[in-house]
Every structure is written in C-alpha cells, then in structure tokens.
Design an enzyme around this catalytic site. Sequence first.
Site, PDB file in Angstrom:
ATOM      1  N   ASP A 195       0.807  -1.304   0.186  1.00  7.57           N
ATOM      2  CA  ASP A 195      -0.008   0.039  -0.036  1.00  7.57           C
ATOM      3  C   ASP A 195       0.958   1.439   0.266  1.00  7.57           C
ATOM      4  O   ASP A 195       2.196   1.098   0.238  1.00  7.57           O
ATOM      5  CB  ASP A 195      -0.760  -0.006   1.215  1.00  7.57           C
ATOM      6  CG  ASP A 195      -2.290   0.265   0.885  1.00  7.57           C
ATOM      7  OD1 ASP A 195      -2.350   1.075   0.029  1.00  7.57           O
ATOM      8  OD2 ASP A 195      -3.249  -0.268   1.606  1.00  7.57           O
ATOM      9  N   ASP A 282     -10.330   2.677  -3.302  1.00  7.24           N
ATOM     10  CA  ASP A 282     -11.086   1.526  -2.862  1.00  7.24           C
ATOM     11  C   ASP A 282     -12.321   1.223  -3.201  1.00  7.24           C
ATOM     12  O   ASP A 282     -13.283   2.123  -3.449  1.00  7.24           O
ATOM     13  CB  ASP A 282     -11.132   1.490  -1.152  1.00  7.24           C
ATOM     14  CG  ASP A 282      -9.719   1.287  -0.478  1.00  7.24           C
ATOM     15  OD1 ASP A 282      -8.668   1.333  -1.196  1.00  7.24           O
ATOM     16  OD2 ASP A 282      -9.635   1.089   0.746  1.00  7.24           O
TER      17      ASP A 282
HETATM   18  C1  GAL Z   1      -6.245   0.852   1.502  1.00  5.89           C
HETATM   19  C2  GAL Z   1      -6.205  -0.253   0.411  1.00  5.89           C
HETATM   20  C3  GAL Z   1      -7.207  -1.267   0.616  1.00  5.89           C
HETATM   21  C4  GAL Z   1      -7.017  -1.861   2.094  1.00  5.89           C
HETATM   22  C5  GAL Z   1      -6.651  -0.547   3.214  1.00  5.89           C
HETATM   23  C6  GAL Z   1      -6.100  -1.222   4.361  1.00  5.89           C
HETATM   24  O1  GAL Z   1      -5.126   1.722   0.966  1.00  5.89           O
HETATM   25  O2  GAL Z   1      -6.645   0.419  -0.886  1.00  5.89           O
HETATM   26  O3  GAL Z   1      -7.254  -2.493  -0.211  1.00  5.89           O
HETATM   27  O4  GAL Z   1      -5.756  -2.529   1.859  1.00  5.89           O
HETATM   28  O5  GAL Z   1      -5.933   0.298   2.617  1.00  5.89           O
HETATM   29  O6  GAL Z   1      -5.962  -0.441   5.353  1.00  5.89           O
END
Ligand code: GAL
Length: 636
Positions: A195, A282
């Site tokens: 991430d 997301d």
């Molecule tokens: C976001 C990511 C998600 C998930 C989340 C966890 O940035 O896009 O898929 O992994 O973080 O905190």
Amino acid sequence: MSRAKRVFWTGWATATLLAAPSLAWGQADPLQPTGRWSANQDGQAALPPMGWNSWNAFYSDVDEEKVLASARLIVEKGLAQAGYRYINIDDGWWVRRRQPDGRLVIRTDRFPSAKAGANQQTSFRPLTDRLHAMGLKAGIYSDIGRNSCGQIYTPSFANQPEGTIAEREVGLYGHVDQDIALYFGEWGFDYIKVDGCGIRGLGPDTDHVRKGNYRVLPPLIDMNALDRTDIPAVRALYGQVATALRRNNPDGDYIFSLCLWGSADVRRWGKDLGGVSRTSDDISASWTRMLTNFDSSATRAFYAHPHGWNDPDMLFVGAGDFDANHMTEARSHFALWAMLNAPLLIGYDLRKANAEQLALLGNRAIIALNQDPAGHQAIPAYLSDDVQIFVKTLADGDKAVALFNRTQAPVEAVLTAAHLKMRDDRPISTTDLWSNERGSFTGERKMTLAPHQTIILRVRGERRLANGSYLSETPGDVNPAEDGTVPLADPTIHHAPVPWQSTRGPGDHPQYSGWGGAQPDRAPFGQPLRVAGKMYDTGIGALANSRLEVRNHGRSRFAATVGVDDSALNGARSVVFEVYGDGRLLTRSAPLRRGEAPAAIEADVRGIKLIELVARSDSAIGEAPPIAWSDARLFG
Ligand code: GAL
C-alpha cells in the site's frame, strides 16, 4: 515531471540525438528502440491471480480462524480446483516493530499459531505451512511508507500497531530488505500487497504529525495534483521492493501487488515492476462505486499484460449491492472483473456464502475468460454512460463479449459483427455463459438487457482479417513503453460518492492518471480514429512521441495506415512513423501533418520477435498530436 519543464524536440531526424526528457526513468531516449519487451516478466502472475483477501470481508478485524475458515471452504467447496489459490491477509496483522532490531511482531492474540518464543519472537511460518499443506498460497500486506493506511486514515481501526513511535512504524520504509527477507525467506509468503498511505498522509501540517502520533514524512503523493507528486521517487521506492523480492525468491514464486490507487502516474510504470497494480481507490459494496473502479481499468487494455495486470480492486460479491438478493449485480461485477483480467480475489466471509453465490464464484466458463492463456484484457467495442460492450480475444480464436447495462432501466442493445471484427456475411455462433444456451446470428443481434444485467457470450465466427489479427484485438501483446503523455487525470471515470465521505466536501475529482494514453480502436482522448476525414474502426490511437512494443508470435508481415489524427489541435506539427524489428529499422514514413493523406506502411517481420512502433514528432512534450496506427495488423 513538472509541466513547466518543457522540452522541445527539434525535429524527427535529430530526435534520437537529443537528451531525453524525464519521461522514462533510466533510459536515455525513450523513443530509442531496445529490441526488448520492457514490461515486467518476473513473478508468478502469468495469469491474473485468484484467491481470497481478508479486507472486504473483515477490514482490520482479521484473525487466524477467519483466514483458515475461508481457506478450508475454498478447498472444500471446489473453489481451489476452480483456480482460487492465494489466501491473503490484509491490514491488521501486526502489533509492532521490535526494538532495537526492527523485526516485525505479529498480533498473536489474533494469530495464536504465530507465537514463537521469548522476546516477542513471532512467526507466520506455522500458518503459511498449513496453507501450503492445503495446496494453497499465502499473501501478506505492507505499506511503502513507515505507517499503514489504517494508522493514518482509519483512527477507529481494530488492531492498530502499539507502542512507541518507532515500534508503530510497521511499514517498509527503511526496512525493505529486512522485511521482504522476513516475509518471503523466513515466513514463507508467496504474495505481497504494498500500500502507499505512508508516503501520502504524514506531511508536517497533518494532525498525526502535529500531535506527535507519527514521524513526519514529506508526502511524495498528492492524490489531486500529479504535478505535486514526486513520481520518480515513488517509482524508486516500489522498485526497491521489486529488487528485494527477486533477491529473496530465487525460485520466482511470488506476486508483487502495487496498491497506489491509480495515483503517481502508476499506470505508466507499475506494469514494469509488479504483477498487479491498482487503478483506483477502494471499492465498496455499492453499484456506483463498482462502476468507478471498473472504469479506472476498462480503457487501459494496452497497459495490462501477463505479469502486469490492471487491478480495479477486490471482489465485493456477497455484500451490499452484490449480496444474495442482488445476484444480477453480483454476476455483472464478477463477469466484468473476469473480462478485464482483474485479479479475482474473493472479499467475502465464505462461511456465509450460499450455494448460488458459491456457484457464481466457481463459474468455470467465466473464470476461463479471466484465466485465458493469451492474456488479452477486453477492449471497449461500444461505450456510452448507459450501455457498454466489451470484447476479449481468447487463445483458441473465440471471442468473449460482455454487454453491460449500467442503468436501473432495461435497455435494448445491438451486437454487431463489426464489434467482434468478424465478417457480417457469415454466421457467428454464440454460447450464453450464464444459461449455456447456444445460438447463431449473421450481421447483428438485438438483445434486451435487464437493469444492471451483463449478458456474456462466447462467440465464434469468421474473422474480418482471415490470416492474422489486428493489434487492437491483442492488447496483451502491445506495451506502450513510452506513450507520449504527461500525467493527466482521466475525466471519464464514473464519479460515485466516496463511501467514507458521503457528500461532505465538493465531491470526487478526476484523480487517476492515464488521460491521453494509447487506446484500442479510438484516438487517445476518446475520439474516433480519423485521418484526413477518413474514419477507421480499428487501430491504435496514441500520442506522438510514443514507442509501442509489440510481441510477434510468428507472423510474417506487419501493415498499418498511419497519419496524424484529425483530433490533433495543432496542424503544423509533423510526425514520422517508424517500424523496428528486434531493434533494427524496417521502414519509415515521410513526415505527415494533420489533414494530409495517411500513408500505408508494411514490413517483413519474418523471424522477428519484437516489433517497435515509433511515432516521432517535432512537438513539445505535452503537446504531441494524437496519431493513428490505423488497421495495424500482423498477418501471414
Ligand atoms: C487501502 C487499500 C485497501 C486496504 C486498506 C487497508 O489503502 O486500498 O485495499 O488494503 O488500505 O488499510
């Protein structure tokens, strides 16, 4: 790159002699043919990864029993046999970075089998061993910065890292080699999602930094301003991870998943580093948010190849607008992800899945489209805001076509032989992949799509080009190594309310870079391909100052009709089209301007493995005119 730093190309003939603008890092002249396919080929993502991930099902409230329960069901319900293999743990597994040696510590209250002894020594090896013994693979999650998304953006998060500031720095920043060796060498993982929140949300003026929660890290990413994003620095950090993964996985058994949500112009370079790369923020269990995520990948077919797939985020089949009462929506979501060659990562607590949901996730005919060995993402054959048609070329010569109703009302759609690039005077046989019903049509077929329905057919007919294929039919074999773009956000992506903000603030802005990139059968900004007034329904539209790498699987001739596209704003710029074979110039057009008749070019490509299509112009970076490689094809 700052758009203020404009570099002028002084003419096509001398273009190769110029010092290159900072468009392609580490390469002197981005238009210089290399004879080499430059997109990523490392790791295990020759086909889009399939599996399960904890995030959409549990967010950070993840534990060993939940992970194992889903893993067991994946085996017991036949989903493993259908191809689902990766069991991926997302955010929420870590408790701290041990001091002073920096070894990561697992939250053993949640993952009891990880308890490995004194001094907070923990290990995921027992869990990965179990998953491997079940015939599955195991995935882990980290962040490229010092802190994770949950820490920075979700204060109410369960299972936050604990301890001092240093102990709560669980991300890869400054620890790439140590952590990758731990995850892959010692703990035995096979997949990592990295991430990017830690390099985005900890500027000096943020609440977290002012309150002393976390150390400052001057942001490298600005989601709303590509010019304020340090693209080379972001790429370099992810490049370090790619290098560490290669070093720690001598058998090549790993997948690197980049999670930058389409920011930092990752569309241009993520495909060179990792097996999958996120194209948007997301997904949520909402129909319109699914549209947003779908759109962010749907017009990027040339940017996806075996070992480098577009990732519109994980599946939400099972929840919200895709739950057991909304199977039309669930089927559309699943089929569209399959057509895009998206990773098929189930995001549902499988203990709650009913037979119909399991049957959908296990639908072999749909999965076969996603896992087709040729690796061509579906391309848009018809686009509107309401109904869309996507066509995917398959390895055995069949095509798959999805007719997708985005609206809440029934719509009538007409599928034509032209959409399929098949002859309109010969029968085209069809198999409906939901009902298995067979049929046939000649010319065109009318269909009524129910609200939110996706009809998905496998079709066979006589190709318009009998002895070869158009390059726009085989996007997995075309890599825009240099696409002539400056980083611009794509305004055509559906703007759904951001679920975690509702309607607070002004709404969603264009933020996912990619506008102006190479397009199948369209000009780069979405207009029809048209040169000197003549329309072409087939070809590649791109900006000038681009170099496309094309894999040749044994064909003997390349041909195209080339010219400056009528959508060019500046008619004065000239463009020269060059075709290279394994790094050697095969043919070159005269300089062409907008409005001038297109030129037919043809080259003998017998024995050549890599063709490069170069369009050089005398324009400034950022002002390159759209050009057309109309009817670009390999045959014979
Ligand atoms: C976001 C990511 C998600 C998930 C989340 C966890 O940035 O896009 O898929 O992994 O973080 O905190």
